[in-house]
Write a protein that holds these residues in place. Structure first.
Motif, PDB file in Angstrom:
ATOM      1  N   LYS A   1      -0.987   3.776  10.544  1.00 34.05           N
ATOM      2  CA  LYS A   1      -2.419   3.539  10.371  1.00 34.05           C
ATOM      3  C   LYS A   1      -2.723   2.187   9.750  1.00 34.05           C
ATOM      4  CE  LYS A   1      -3.873   8.318   9.973  1.00 34.05           C
ATOM      5  NZ  LYS A   1      -4.504   9.329   9.098  1.00 34.05           N
ATOM      6  N   ARG A   2      -1.708   1.358   9.510  1.00 37.38           N
ATOM      7  CA  ARG A   2      -1.928   0.074   8.844  1.00 37.38           C
ATOM      8  C   ARG A   2      -2.876  -0.800   9.656  1.00 37.38           C
ATOM      9  NH1 ARG A   2       2.533  -0.319  11.854  1.00 37.38           N
ATOM     10  NH2 ARG A   2       3.117  -2.336  12.705  1.00 37.38           N
ATOM     11  N   LYS A   3      -3.536  -1.695   8.961  1.00 35.25           N
ATOM     12  CA  LYS A   3      -4.568  -2.535   9.579  1.00 35.25           C
ATOM     13  C   LYS A   3      -4.003  -3.405  10.699  1.00 35.25           C
ATOM     14  CE  LYS A   3      -8.258  -4.310   7.326  1.00 35.25           C
ATOM     15  NZ  LYS A   3      -8.970  -5.135   6.335  1.00 35.25           N
ATOM     16  N   SER A   4      -2.816  -3.962  10.536  1.00 37.02           N
ATOM     17  CA  SER A   4      -2.248  -4.861  11.544  1.00 37.02           C
ATOM     18  C   SER A   4      -1.860  -4.122  12.811  1.00 37.02           C
ATOM     19  CB  SER A   4      -1.038  -5.598  10.990  1.00 37.02           C
ATOM     20  OG  SER A   4       0.008  -4.685  10.692  1.00 37.02           O
ATOM     21  N   ASN A   5      -1.790  -2.800  12.763  1.00 37.44           N
ATOM     22  CA  ASN A   5      -1.412  -2.012  13.929  1.00 37.44           C
ATOM     23  C   ASN A   5      -2.629  -1.584  14.746  1.00 37.44           C
ATOM     24  OD1 ASN A   5       0.612  -0.815  15.521  1.00 37.44           O
ATOM     25  ND2 ASN A   5       0.331   1.158  14.553  1.00 37.44           N
TER      26      ASN A   5
ATOM     27  N   THR B   1       6.422   8.204   4.826  1.00 40.12           N
ATOM     28  CA  THR B   1       5.280   7.288   4.824  1.00 40.12           C
ATOM     29  C   THR B   1       4.957   6.771   6.229  1.00 40.12           C
ATOM     30  OG1 THR B   1       6.775   5.458   4.294  1.00 40.12           O
ATOM     31  CG2 THR B   1       5.681   6.539   2.440  1.00 40.12           C
TER      32      THR B   1
ATOM     33  N   GLN C   1       0.853  -1.191   0.000  1.00 39.14           N
ATOM     34  CA  GLN C   1       0.000   0.000   0.000  1.00 39.14           C
ATOM     35  C   GLN C   1       0.892   1.245   0.000  1.00 39.14           C
ATOM     36  OE1 GLN C   1      -2.876  -0.534   3.126  1.00 39.14           O
ATOM     37  NE2 GLN C   1      -3.847  -2.228   2.088  1.00 39.14           N
ATOM     38  N   ASP C   2       0.827   2.060   1.044  1.00 39.16           N
ATOM     39  CA  ASP C   2       1.569   3.328   1.058  1.00 39.16           C
ATOM     40  C   ASP C   2       2.716   3.348   2.058  1.00 39.16           C
ATOM     41  OD1 ASP C   2      -0.134   4.396  -0.883  1.00 39.16           O
ATOM     42  OD2 ASP C   2      -1.583   5.034   0.630  1.00 39.16           O
ATOM     43  N   TYR C   3       3.220   2.194   2.465  1.00 41.04           N
ATOM     44  CA  TYR C   3       4.323   2.165   3.420  1.00 41.04           C
ATOM     45  C   TYR C   3       5.238   0.976   3.114  1.00 41.04           C
ATOM     46  CZ  TYR C   3       1.503  -1.413   5.740  1.00 41.04           C
ATOM     47  OH  TYR C   3       0.772  -2.541   6.008  1.00 41.04           O
TER      48      TYR C   3
ATOM     49  N   ALA D   1       1.125   6.512   7.152  1.00 45.63           N
ATOM     50  CA  ALA D   1       0.463   5.331   6.575  1.00 45.63           C
ATOM     51  C   ALA D   1       0.895   4.065   7.309  1.00 45.63           C
ATOM     52  CB  ALA D   1       0.787   5.221   5.088  1.00 45.63           C
ATOM     53  N   TYR D   2       2.161   3.990   7.693  1.00 45.87           N
ATOM     54  CA  TYR D   2       2.667   2.830   8.434  1.00 45.87           C
ATOM     55  C   TYR D   2       1.949   2.700   9.779  1.00 45.87           C
ATOM     56  CZ  TYR D   2       5.852  -0.100  11.140  1.00 45.87           C
ATOM     57  OH  TYR D   2       6.385  -1.085  11.939  1.00 45.87           O
TER      58      TYR D   2
ATOM     59  N   ASN E   1      10.301   4.400   7.169  1.00 46.37           N
ATOM     60  CA  ASN E   1       9.063   5.071   6.775  1.00 46.37           C
ATOM     61  C   ASN E   1       9.092   6.556   7.129  1.00 46.37           C
ATOM     62  OD1 ASN E   1       7.034   3.192   5.491  1.00 46.37           O
ATOM     63  ND2 ASN E   1       7.716   1.958   7.218  1.00 46.37           N
TER      64      ASN E   1
END
Length: 83
Positions: free
Chosen positions: A73-77, A67, A32-34, A70-71, A62
């Motif tokens: 805000k990632r889903k796994s975080n 970035t 994605q963005d990261y 975006a890192y 990042n």
């Protein structure tokens, strides 16, 4: 830990070197963005790299590339909170 140098590889990955393990090369891939750690070409003279070190490496790279937002805000975080 400091990011000493980084650069793009032929396949748009990023190769980076950190002061914590200067003899080891860390390869990042974009999702994605990261960017995230894909492979660590670890060298025996360097200390063992644990998960906390990998997360710090991802944050440093990042941040360098702009970035980090975006890192983070990632889903796994995201915490999985049930309501």
């Amino acid at each position: 830990m400091l990011l000493l140098q980084w650069g793009y590889t032929k396949k748009y990955n990023i190769k980076a070197i950190f002061d914590y393990c200067p003899n080891s090369t860390v390869i990042f891939r974009q999702i994605q963005d990261y960017y995230f750690v894909y492979i660590v070409n670890w060298s025996e003279p360097d200390p063992i790299i644990d998960r906390d070190n990998l997360v710090l490496m991802e944050q440093l790279l990042n941040k360098e590339l702009g970035t980090l937002e975006a890192y983070e805000k990632r889903k796994s975080n995201q915490s999985n909170v049930l309501t």
